[in-house]
Design a protein around this motif. Structure first.
Motif, short mmCIF file in Angstrom:
data_model
loop_
_atom_site.label_atom_id
_atom_site.label_comp_id
_atom_site.label_asym_id
_atom_site.label_seq_id
_atom_site.Cartn_x
_atom_site.Cartn_y
_atom_site.Cartn_z
N LYS A 152 0.84 -1.20 0.00
CA LYS A 152 0.00 0.00 0.00
C LYS A 152 0.88 1.26 0.00
CE LYS A 152 -3.56 2.30 2.72
NZ LYS A 152 -4.26 2.32 4.00
N LYS A 153 1.95 1.25 0.79
CA LYS A 153 2.86 2.39 0.84
C LYS A 153 3.57 2.58 -0.49
CE LYS A 153 4.79 5.80 2.91
NZ LYS A 153 3.99 6.96 3.28
N LEU A 154 4.00 1.48 -1.12
CA LEU A 154 4.67 1.57 -2.41
C LEU A 154 3.72 2.09 -3.49
CD1 LEU A 154 6.80 -1.70 -2.33
CD2 LEU A 154 7.64 0.65 -2.17
N ASP A 155 2.47 1.65 -3.44
CA ASP A 155 1.47 2.17 -4.38
C ASP A 155 1.24 3.66 -4.16
OD1 ASP A 155 1.09 -0.27 -5.64
OD2 ASP A 155 -0.60 -0.84 -4.35
N GLU A 156 1.20 4.06 -2.90
CA GLU A 156 1.00 5.46 -2.55
C GLU A 156 2.15 6.32 -3.09
OE1 GLU A 156 1.46 7.52 1.69
OE2 GLU A 156 -0.20 6.08 1.62
N LEU A 157 3.36 5.78 -3.06
CA LEU A 157 4.54 6.50 -3.56
C LEU A 157 4.75 6.31 -5.06
CD1 LEU A 157 7.06 5.71 -0.68
CD2 LEU A 157 5.89 7.88 -1.12
N GLN A 158 3.85 5.54 -5.67
CA GLN A 158 3.90 5.23 -7.11
C GLN A 158 5.22 4.56 -7.51
OE1 GLN A 158 3.00 9.01 -8.93
NE2 GLN A 158 0.81 8.77 -8.56
N ILE A 159 5.61 3.58 -6.69
CA ILE A 159 6.80 2.79 -6.97
C ILE A 159 6.35 1.41 -7.42
CG2 ILE A 159 8.88 1.74 -6.00
CD1 ILE A 159 8.99 4.08 -4.02
N ASP A 160 6.80 0.99 -8.58
CA ASP A 160 6.41 -0.30 -9.15
C ASP A 160 7.24 -1.41 -8.50
OD1 ASP A 160 5.38 -2.31 -10.75
OD2 ASP A 160 6.77 -1.90 -12.41
N TYR A 161 6.57 -2.31 -7.80
CA TYR A 161 7.28 -3.41 -7.15
C TYR A 161 7.13 -4.72 -7.92
CZ TYR A 161 2.58 -4.07 -5.20
OH TYR A 161 1.24 -4.23 -5.05
N ALA A 162 6.51 -4.69 -9.08
CA ALA A 162 6.33 -5.90 -9.89
C ALA A 162 7.64 -6.61 -10.22
CB ALA A 162 5.54 -5.59 -11.16
N PRO A 163 8.73 -5.89 -10.57
CA PRO A 163 9.98 -6.59 -10.88
C PRO A 163 10.58 -7.33 -9.68
CG PRO A 163 10.07 -4.33 -11.68
CD PRO A 163 8.82 -4.46 -10.86
N TYR A 164 10.08 -7.05 -8.50
CA TYR A 164 10.64 -7.63 -7.28
C TYR A 164 9.71 -8.65 -6.62
CZ TYR A 164 13.49 -3.50 -7.95
OH TYR A 164 14.30 -2.53 -8.49
N GLU A 165 8.66 -9.06 -7.32
CA GLU A 165 7.66 -9.98 -6.75
C GLU A 165 8.29 -11.27 -6.21
OE1 GLU A 165 4.39 -10.02 -6.04
OE2 GLU A 165 3.98 -8.01 -6.78
N ASP A 166 9.33 -11.77 -6.89
CA ASP A 166 9.95 -13.01 -6.45
C ASP A 166 10.68 -12.87 -5.11
OD1 ASP A 166 11.74 -11.36 -7.97
OD2 ASP A 166 13.19 -13.01 -7.95
N LEU A 167 11.00 -11.65 -4.70
CA LEU A 167 11.71 -11.44 -3.44
C LEU A 167 10.80 -11.55 -2.21
CD1 LEU A 167 14.05 -8.46 -4.34
CD2 LEU A 167 14.60 -10.88 -4.23
#
Length: 164
Positions: A124-139
């Motif tokens: 939720k915080k990453l979405d709020e900051l508009q940071i794409d975390y999709a490339p890191y899903e495996d982590l």
């Protein structure tokens, strides 16, 4: 009137006993983290060492982002969370031989240092900051949870060997 006072005393005794047990639990966990491992250093000693070594790599933008990322953490635990995340980020950056702490390092460290139970708030915080975390899903699988605890070494070894 005496009965009410006696009940209040008994209630206060149970409340204080409960608070002492809770506080003791957290103090004991901190004590265990300070216990030296086979190499003579504790998990927190290594964390502090990595932070100290990587201090020149931290720029103002990276520090601001880290401070922003830990805002969902209750203030009483925020410094501990920030140190834990900064330790993971620093180890990753040092292992990669980086010249600066980048968003990539911050994302990797932030994900693996955040317990699995808090991933909903983290996303939720990453979405709020508009940071794409999709490339890191495996982590997300390498984050600590209650059943399996990863050391700072296991986590960073696993992410450095991950496919890009």
């Amino acid at each position: 009137m005496n009965d009410i006072i006696m009940w209040l005393i008994a209630l206060w005794t149970f409340v204080m006993l409960g608070l002492l047990i809770i506080g003791g639990y957290f103090m004991f966990r901190k004590f265990l983290k300070r216990m030296p491992k086979e190499d003579g250093y504790s998990e927190l000693d290594w964390q502090d060492l990595y932070i100290e070594r990587a201090l020149p790599l931290w720029n103002e933008e990276a520090r601001k982002l880290l401070n922003e990322l830990v805002t969902p953490v209750p203030e009483i635990f925020r410094d501990v969370a920030k140190e834990r995340i900064a330790g993971r980020i620093s180890k990753i950056a040092l292992d990669e031989g980086a010249d600066d702490i980048t968003l990539d390092h911050i994302m990797k460290g932030y994900i693996i240092a955040t317990p699995k139970r808090d991933h909903k708030f983290m996303k939720k915080k990453l979405d709020e900051l508009q940071i794409d975390y999709a490339p890191y899903e495996d982590l997300f699988q390498y984050a600590d949870d209650e059943k399996q605890k990863f050391s700072i070494f296991e986590q960073t070894e696993k992410i450095s060997s991950r496919s890009k």
